[in-house]
Scaffold this motif. Structure first.
Motif, PDB file in Angstrom:
ATOM      1  N   SER A  55       0.852  -1.148   0.100  1.00  0.00           N
ATOM      2  CA  SER A  55       0.003   0.133   0.031  1.00  0.00           C
ATOM      3  C   SER A  55       0.755   1.321  -0.022  1.00  0.00           C
ATOM      4  N   GLY A  56       0.228   2.226  -0.569  1.00  0.00           N
ATOM      5  CA  GLY A  56       0.989   3.571  -0.648  1.00  0.00           C
ATOM      6  C   GLY A  56       1.601   4.152   0.846  1.00  0.00           C
ATOM      7  N   GLN A  57       2.429   4.804   1.001  1.00  0.00           N
ATOM      8  CA  GLN A  57       2.829   5.277   2.277  1.00  0.00           C
ATOM      9  C   GLN A  57       3.110   6.764   2.314  1.00  0.00           C
ATOM     10  N   HIS A  58       2.787   7.571   3.252  1.00  0.00           N
ATOM     11  CA  HIS A  58       3.370   9.031   3.283  1.00  0.00           C
ATOM     12  C   HIS A  58       4.330   9.207   3.817  1.00  0.00           C
ATOM     13  N   SER A  59       5.180   9.908   3.383  1.00  0.00           N
ATOM     14  CA  SER A  59       6.742  10.372   3.978  1.00  0.00           C
ATOM     15  C   SER A  59       6.394  11.635   4.841  1.00  0.00           C
ATOM     16  N   GLY A  60       6.691  11.823   5.972  1.00  0.00           N
ATOM     17  CA  GLY A  60       6.784  12.943   6.858  1.00  0.00           C
ATOM     18  C   GLY A  60       5.305  13.528   6.910  1.00  0.00           C
ATOM     19  N   THR A  61       4.207  12.735   6.819  1.00  0.00           N
ATOM     20  CA  THR A  61       2.976  13.198   7.222  1.00  0.00           C
ATOM     21  C   THR A  61       2.895  13.138   8.879  1.00  0.00           C
ATOM     22  N   SER A  62       2.985  14.198   9.408  1.00  0.00           N
ATOM     23  CA  SER A  62       3.012  14.259  10.977  1.00  0.00           C
ATOM     24  C   SER A  62       1.940  15.167  11.382  1.00  0.00           C
ATOM     25  N   SER A  63       1.635  16.271  10.851  1.00  0.00           N
ATOM     26  CA  SER A  63       0.621  16.886  11.098  1.00  0.00           C
ATOM     27  C   SER A  63      -0.987  16.402  10.942  1.00  0.00           C
ATOM     28  N   LYS A  64      -1.735  16.600  12.124  1.00  0.00           N
ATOM     29  CA  LYS A  64      -3.028  16.060  11.827  1.00  0.00           C
ATOM     30  C   LYS A  64      -3.950  16.831  10.779  1.00  0.00           C
ATOM     31  N   ALA A  65      -3.307  18.100  10.500  1.00  0.00           N
ATOM     32  CA  ALA A  65      -4.331  18.811   9.487  1.00  0.00           C
ATOM     33  C   ALA A  65      -3.692  18.262   8.150  1.00  0.00           C
ATOM     34  N   GLN A  66      -2.314  17.808   8.030  1.00  0.00           N
ATOM     35  CA  GLN A  66      -2.095  17.107   6.695  1.00  0.00           C
ATOM     36  C   GLN A  66      -2.780  15.517   6.573  1.00  0.00           C
ATOM     37  N   ALA A  67      -3.035  14.976   7.806  1.00  0.00           N
ATOM     38  CA  ALA A  67      -3.523  13.806   7.759  1.00  0.00           C
ATOM     39  C   ALA A  67      -5.037  13.882   7.414  1.00  0.00           C
ATOM     40  N   TYR A  68      -5.606  15.038   8.044  1.00  0.00           N
ATOM     41  CA  TYR A  68      -7.010  15.112   7.844  1.00  0.00           C
ATOM     42  C   TYR A  68      -7.142  15.376   6.267  1.00  0.00           C
ATOM     43  N   LEU A  69      -6.369  16.220   5.622  1.00  0.00           N
ATOM     44  CA  LEU A  69      -6.375  16.511   4.291  1.00  0.00           C
ATOM     45  C   LEU A  69      -6.443  15.557   3.497  1.00  0.00           C
ATOM     46  N   ASP A  70      -5.298  14.514   3.606  1.00  0.00           N
ATOM     47  CA  ASP A  70      -5.157  13.195   2.998  1.00  0.00           C
ATOM     48  C   ASP A  70      -6.445  12.389   2.965  1.00  0.00           C
ATOM     49  N   LEU A  71      -7.076  12.201   4.221  1.00  0.00           N
ATOM     50  CA  LEU A  71      -8.308  11.194   4.144  1.00  0.00           C
ATOM     51  C   LEU A  71      -8.987  12.068   3.414  1.00  0.00           C
ATOM     52  N   HIS A  72      -9.465  13.456   3.615  1.00  0.00           N
ATOM     53  CA  HIS A  72     -10.465  14.061   2.916  1.00  0.00           C
ATOM     54  C   HIS A  72     -10.372  13.971   1.314  1.00  0.00           C
ATOM     55  N   GLU A  73      -9.108  14.050   0.957  1.00  0.00           N
ATOM     56  CA  GLU A  73      -9.027  13.552  -0.533  1.00  0.00           C
ATOM     57  C   GLU A  73      -9.440  12.580  -0.858  1.00  0.00           C
ATOM     58  N   ILE A 102     -11.784  10.290   0.305  1.00  0.00           N
ATOM     59  CA  ILE A 102     -13.119  10.156   0.517  1.00  0.00           C
ATOM     60  C   ILE A 102     -13.698  11.045  -0.885  1.00  0.00           C
ATOM     61  N   ASP A 103     -13.220  12.390  -1.079  1.00  0.00           N
ATOM     62  CA  ASP A 103     -13.619  12.909  -2.291  1.00  0.00           C
ATOM     63  C   ASP A 103     -13.561  12.170  -3.530  1.00  0.00           C
ATOM     64  N   ALA A 104     -12.177  11.422  -3.576  1.00  0.00           N
ATOM     65  CA  ALA A 104     -11.969  10.626  -4.979  1.00  0.00           C
ATOM     66  C   ALA A 104     -13.054   9.468  -4.899  1.00  0.00           C
ATOM     67  N   ILE A 105     -13.513   8.869  -4.167  1.00  0.00           N
ATOM     68  CA  ILE A 105     -14.355   7.696  -3.888  1.00  0.00           C
ATOM     69  C   ILE A 105     -15.512   8.330  -4.217  1.00  0.00           C
ATOM     70  N   ALA A 106     -16.096   9.234  -3.594  1.00  0.00           N
ATOM     71  CA  ALA A 106     -17.320   9.792  -3.771  1.00  0.00           C
ATOM     72  C   ALA A 106     -17.565  10.443  -5.259  1.00  0.00           C
ATOM     73  N   ARG A 107     -16.556  10.883  -5.883  1.00  0.00           N
ATOM     74  CA  ARG A 107     -16.784  11.534  -7.262  1.00  0.00           C
ATOM     75  C   ARG A 107     -16.720  10.235  -8.146  1.00  0.00           C
ATOM     76  N   THR A 108     -15.909   9.077  -7.869  1.00  0.00           N
ATOM     77  CA  THR A 108     -15.980   8.068  -8.729  1.00  0.00           C
ATOM     78  C   THR A 108     -17.158   7.358  -8.667  1.00  0.00           C
ATOM     79  N   ALA A 109     -17.955   7.291  -7.476  1.00  0.00           N
ATOM     80  CA  ALA A 109     -19.061   6.500  -7.341  1.00  0.00           C
ATOM     81  C   ALA A 109     -20.090   7.298  -8.012  1.00  0.00           C
ATOM     82  N   HIS A 110     -20.338   8.714  -8.008  1.00  0.00           N
ATOM     83  CA  HIS A 110     -21.139   9.543  -8.894  1.00  0.00           C
ATOM     84  C   HIS A 110     -21.045   9.105 -10.339  1.00  0.00           C
ATOM     85  N   LYS A 118     -24.523   5.498  -0.944  1.00  0.00           N
ATOM     86  CA  LYS A 118     -23.843   4.900  -0.259  1.00  0.00           C
ATOM     87  C   LYS A 118     -22.453   5.546   0.009  1.00  0.00           C
ATOM     88  N   PHE A 119     -22.063   6.763  -1.018  1.00  0.00           N
ATOM     89  CA  PHE A 119     -20.789   7.163  -0.963  1.00  0.00           C
ATOM     90  C   PHE A 119     -20.884   8.935  -1.298  1.00  0.00           C
TER      91      PHE A 119
END
Length: 162
Positions: free
Chosen positions: A1-19, A21-29, A41-42
């Motif tokens: 699986s893909g790994q993030h290097s240097g993802t230390s802040s909660k804000a960056q982790a939030y943005l990665d997770l949000h991205e 979710i957006d990709a999955i929702a956009r694709t489901a649409h 569902k998405f």
């Protein structure tokens, strides 16, 4: 699986997770004509709180797993489920770490994290407006896509250490 290097802040982790979710929702649409009810569902969460984001990520994992091949057929990243799983774990770890940090450290980065998050959310909203307004002008859309691209942390495979 893909790994993030240097993802230390909660804000960056939030943005990665949000991205993710957006990709999955956009694709489901885009799959709605072939798979009735998939959009329900998405859905992207209306509330951008941490708990809502985690709940949405878990639901997307559960509901997308049996449809993995169908999602991949729509050119989503082949490791999108592993990536979502990873980004959820990183976000939860960042949340836990943030909870245990000294108040002065949290206060020092919170303003920047909030500003980054506000900026990315503003670009997301603008993205929808631009794509809707200029949907018949591929040159304008290509320029927008290039100009609005936000660089993510480089992904590396982790190698076990002896």
């Amino acid at each position: 699986s893909g790994q993030h290097s240097g993802t230390s802040s909660k804000a960056q982790a939030y943005l990665d997770l949000h991205e993710d979710i957006d990709a999955i929702a956009r694709t489901a649409h885009s799959m709605a004509d072939e798979i009735p009810g998939i959009e329900a569902k998405f859905r992207r969460p209306r509330n951008h709180g941490d708990e809502t984001l985690k709940t949405t990520a878990r639901a997307f994992l559960r509901d997308a797993t049996p449809l993995e091949a169908e999602f991949i057929a729509y050119e989503i990243r082949a490791d999108f489920l592993a990536d979502l799983t990873h980004d959820l774990a990183v976000f939860e770890a960042a949340e836990a770490a943030q909870g245990s940090e000294l108040d002065s450290q949290v206060a020092g980065t919170k303003g920047l994290d909030d500003a980054i998050l506000a900026g990315v959310l503003a670009v997301r909203k603008l993205d929808a407006i631009i794509r809707n307004k200029y949907h018949t002008q591929p040159t304008v859309l290509a320029a927008w896509t290039s100009a609005s691209h936000v660089e993510r942390a480089t992904r590396h495979k982790t190698t076990p250490t002896a």
